[in-house]
Enzyme design. Structure first.
Site, mmCIF file in Angstrom:
data_model
loop_
_atom_site.group_PDB
_atom_site.id
_atom_site.type_symbol
_atom_site.label_atom_id
_atom_site.label_comp_id
_atom_site.label_asym_id
_atom_site.label_seq_id
_atom_site.Cartn_x
_atom_site.Cartn_y
_atom_site.Cartn_z
ATOM 1 N N HIS A 54 46.181 46.271 -62.227
ATOM 2 C CA HIS A 54 46.975 45.923 -61.041
ATOM 3 C C HIS A 54 46.078 45.596 -59.843
ATOM 4 C CE1 HIS A 54 51.079 47.181 -62.304
ATOM 5 N NE2 HIS A 54 50.419 47.975 -63.133
ATOM 6 N N GLU A 96 46.900 44.274 -57.135
ATOM 7 C CA GLU A 96 47.648 44.532 -55.891
ATOM 8 C C GLU A 96 47.586 46.008 -55.479
ATOM 9 O OE1 GLU A 96 48.972 44.283 -58.815
ATOM 10 O OE2 GLU A 96 50.760 45.541 -59.014
ATOM 11 N N CYS A 136 50.566 43.248 -65.481
ATOM 12 C CA CYS A 136 51.171 44.342 -66.246
ATOM 13 C C CYS A 136 52.444 43.865 -66.956
ATOM 14 C CB CYS A 136 51.390 45.539 -65.321
ATOM 15 S SG CYS A 136 51.627 47.077 -66.226
#
Lengths: 221, 78
Positions: free
Chosen positions: A195, A197, A87
């Site tokens: 993302h 994560e 990002c």
């Protein structure tokens, strides 16, 4: 695997990235403040988190790309150390010249925050070995400036060289050729808007991000 | 001395903000607008004698992203 997560003023996904790396690798990453001029020795992965570094002043990622720690990142990337930018981290990598192109305001002008379907365009990169090429995965996005643009010659080159790692399987932000993530020519730097994560544990709503870290761990270890 | 730096999107680069401004102007009843492009104006206050080359270097290294933007420097008399 020894890793470092960079922290800029305005980063807000640094702890998520740390938690994901910790869960997958069993090692706690070093958190490295933007003013540091050196990275810890023996680093196997540098991760640049999402957020709004320096309040997105001037352009998203522009200030962070010129911060002291990025000189050390550029040197490490040139030595072949894997660098993952998520990002805002992707925006920082393009602004630093470590990846081609630029991330512009989303075509629809809206901030887009939702899980999106992605196609794994190349599973042979250092970062995508946990996936199969052509596989469809779901990973959340949360960004305002994720519209990847580059001139046609650059787009042809990165596609021709198999450097597109992920593509949006659905319209998301207007990105040229649906590009969601790319690697550099040496293959050790990945920038992606989604993302991974945020898709590690079943409680996150999906675990498709986890294999990025697992594949990377296997490739690096 | 002062300089003004105008940063504009390169021709051909899509400008969603310009498009939104265009639509908003039309929504206000203004007709005859064939296009809107948005850019930035950055005013620099500089030590006297700062060279044009130095200002250009500032533009290339930070003020503009030359992948997508052009810049124009205008030196201003105080």
């Amino acid at each position: 695997m020894n890793s470092a997560v960079l922290v800029f003023p305005g980063s807000n996904c640094d702890r998520d990235l740390k938690a994901a790396i910790e869960v997958v690798t069993g090692r706690t990453p070093a958190m490295v403040w933007h003013r540091e001029s050196a990275l810890p020795d023996g680093i196997d992965l540098i991760a640049i988190p999402g957020g709004f570094s320096y309040g997105d002043y001037l352009r998203s990622g522009a200030m962070a790309a010129r911060s002291p720690v990025m000189r050390a990142v550029t040197a490490a990337a040139a030595r072949g150390v894997p660098v993952l930018g998520v990002c805002n981290g992707f925006q920082v990598l393009t602004e630093a010249g470590l990846l081609p192109g630029a991330l512009m305001r989303n075509a629809g002008l809206s901030f887009v925050c939702r899980p999106v379907a992605l196609d794994v365009a190349n599973s042979q990169t250092l970062f995508t070995q946990g996936y199969r090429s052509g596989e469809r995965v779901t990973i959340p996005v949360a960004h305002h400036d994720g519209n990847f643009q580059a001139d046609d010659e650059t787009l042809d080159r990165i596609e021709g060289e198999g450097r597109v790692a992920f593509r949006y399987a659905e319209e998301c932000n207007g990105s040229a050729r649906g590009i969601a993530g790319i690697v550099n020519d040496a293959g050790n730097v990945l920038g992606m808007m989604p993302h991974p994560e945020r898709a590690i544990e079943p409680a996150h709503g999906g675990t498709d991000g986890r294999r990025l870290f697992e594949g990377l761990l296997e490739a690096v270890a | 001395m002062k300089a003004r730096v105008f940063v504009t999107l390169k021709p051909g680069v899509l400008d969603p903000q310009g498009k939104a401004i265009h639509h908003a102007l039309e929504g206000l009843g203004f007709g005859g607008i064939t296009g809107v492009r948005a850019g930035k104006l950055i005013e620099l206050e500089l030590a006297d004698g700062t060279s044009e080359a130095a200002i250009e270097a500032m533009c290339r290294k930070l003020l503009a992203n030359t992948v997508i933007e052009n810049f124009r420097i205008e030196q201003v008399a105080d």
